[in-house]
Design a protein around this motif. Structure first.
Motif, PDB file in Angstrom:
ATOM      1  N   CYS A  10       7.880   2.643  -5.647  1.00 15.42           N
ATOM      2  CA  CYS A  10       6.939   1.545  -5.876  1.00 15.42           C
ATOM      3  C   CYS A  10       6.480   1.595  -7.331  1.00 15.42           C
ATOM      4  O   CYS A  10       6.077   2.652  -7.819  1.00 15.42           O
ATOM      5  CB  CYS A  10       5.749   1.690  -4.940  1.00 15.42           C
ATOM      6  N   PHE A  12       3.831  -0.194 -10.017  1.00 15.08           N
ATOM      7  CA  PHE A  12       2.691  -1.065 -10.283  1.00 15.08           C
ATOM      8  C   PHE A  12       2.683  -1.367 -11.779  1.00 15.08           C
ATOM      9  O   PHE A  12       2.791  -0.446 -12.601  1.00 15.08           O
ATOM     10  CB  PHE A  12       1.370  -0.373  -9.933  1.00 15.08           C
ATOM     11  N   GLY A  44       5.355  -5.727  -6.327  1.00 20.99           N
ATOM     12  CA  GLY A  44       4.489  -6.830  -5.932  1.00 20.99           C
ATOM     13  C   GLY A  44       5.122  -8.196  -5.878  1.00 20.99           C
ATOM     14  O   GLY A  44       4.428  -9.187  -5.675  1.00 20.99           O
ATOM     15  N   LYS A  95      -0.367  -4.173   0.001  1.00 24.78           N
ATOM     16  CA  LYS A  95      -0.463  -2.768  -0.388  1.00 24.78           C
ATOM     17  C   LYS A  95      -0.035  -1.843   0.751  1.00 24.78           C
ATOM     18  O   LYS A  95       0.617  -0.829   0.522  1.00 24.78           O
ATOM     19  CB  LYS A  95      -1.873  -2.431  -0.859  1.00 24.78           C
ATOM     20  N   SER A  99       3.160   0.682   0.477  1.00 25.31           N
ATOM     21  CA  SER A  99       2.983   2.110   0.733  1.00 25.31           C
ATOM     22  C   SER A  99       3.942   2.607   1.807  1.00 25.31           C
ATOM     23  O   SER A  99       4.516   3.695   1.690  1.00 25.31           O
ATOM     24  CB  SER A  99       1.539   2.384   1.152  1.00 25.31           C
ATOM     25  N   GLU A 117      -4.539  -0.747  -7.762  1.00 25.70           N
ATOM     26  CA  GLU A 117      -3.433  -0.285  -6.919  1.00 25.70           C
ATOM     27  C   GLU A 117      -3.150   1.200  -7.145  1.00 25.70           C
ATOM     28  O   GLU A 117      -2.899   1.946  -6.201  1.00 25.70           O
ATOM     29  CB  GLU A 117      -2.168  -1.107  -7.193  1.00 25.70           C
ATOM     30  N   GLU A 120      -5.723   3.389  -5.370  1.00 24.36           N
ATOM     31  CA  GLU A 120      -5.712   3.316  -3.905  1.00 24.36           C
ATOM     32  C   GLU A 120      -5.201   4.630  -3.340  1.00 24.36           C
ATOM     33  O   GLU A 120      -4.310   5.262  -3.912  1.00 24.36           O
ATOM     34  CB  GLU A 120      -4.793   2.169  -3.467  1.00 24.36           C
ATOM     35  N   TYR A 122      -2.935   6.602  -1.001  1.00 24.08           N
ATOM     36  CA  TYR A 122      -1.706   6.387  -0.236  1.00 24.08           C
ATOM     37  C   TYR A 122      -1.379   7.681   0.493  1.00 24.08           C
ATOM     38  O   TYR A 122      -1.144   8.709  -0.125  1.00 24.08           O
ATOM     39  CB  TYR A 122      -0.548   5.982  -1.156  1.00 24.08           C
TER      40      TYR A 122
END
Length: 123
Positions: A10, A12, A44, A95, A99, A117, A120, A122
């Motif tokens: 992932c 961001f 995203g 999100k 994740s 993000e 956050e 995870y």
């Protein structure tokens, strides 16, 4: 909780290009290097900015790309799809799915959304 057939990372980052070409080049390079190392991307969604650069770098090098974007943001992103795209109802759902699909997380330059993000939790 990634799919057994995919190793998705992932990323961001900003949905716009940086005024500093070094960051744009880094996004291009990251996408290419992820794919060449056998990793795919979960991000995203959309095709603009640093996000789009990473996604195109992965896709153009035969890597798997999974974009996850809320319906409400599609009016800003347009109809640009790179790889597979999942439309969701909220940022929370976005999100959560990102994740679930990611085996690792990377952050490139971005704004408040990128910072939020990144911070956050995870599990």
């Amino acid at each position: 909780m990634t799919s057994e057939s995919e190793n998705l990372v992932c990323v961001f980052c900003a949905s716009s290009d940086s005024p500093n070409a070094v960051y744009n080049d880094a996004a291009d390079t990251l996408g290419r290097e992820l794919a060449q190392a056998g990793y795919g991307l979960v991000y995203g969604g959309g095709g603009h900015g640093l996000m789009g650069r990473v996604a195109r770098g992965v896709f153009d090098n035969n890597g798997s790309v999974l974009g996850i974007i809320p319906h409400s943001l599609t009016k800003f992103e347009g109809s640009i799809e790179i790889g597979r795209t999942i439309l969701v109802d909220s940022m929370h759902e976005r999100k959560q799915l990102m994740s679930q699909h990611a085996m690792a997380f990377i952050a490139l330059p971005g704004g408040f959304g990128t910072l939020e993000e990144l911070l956050e939790r995870y599990d």
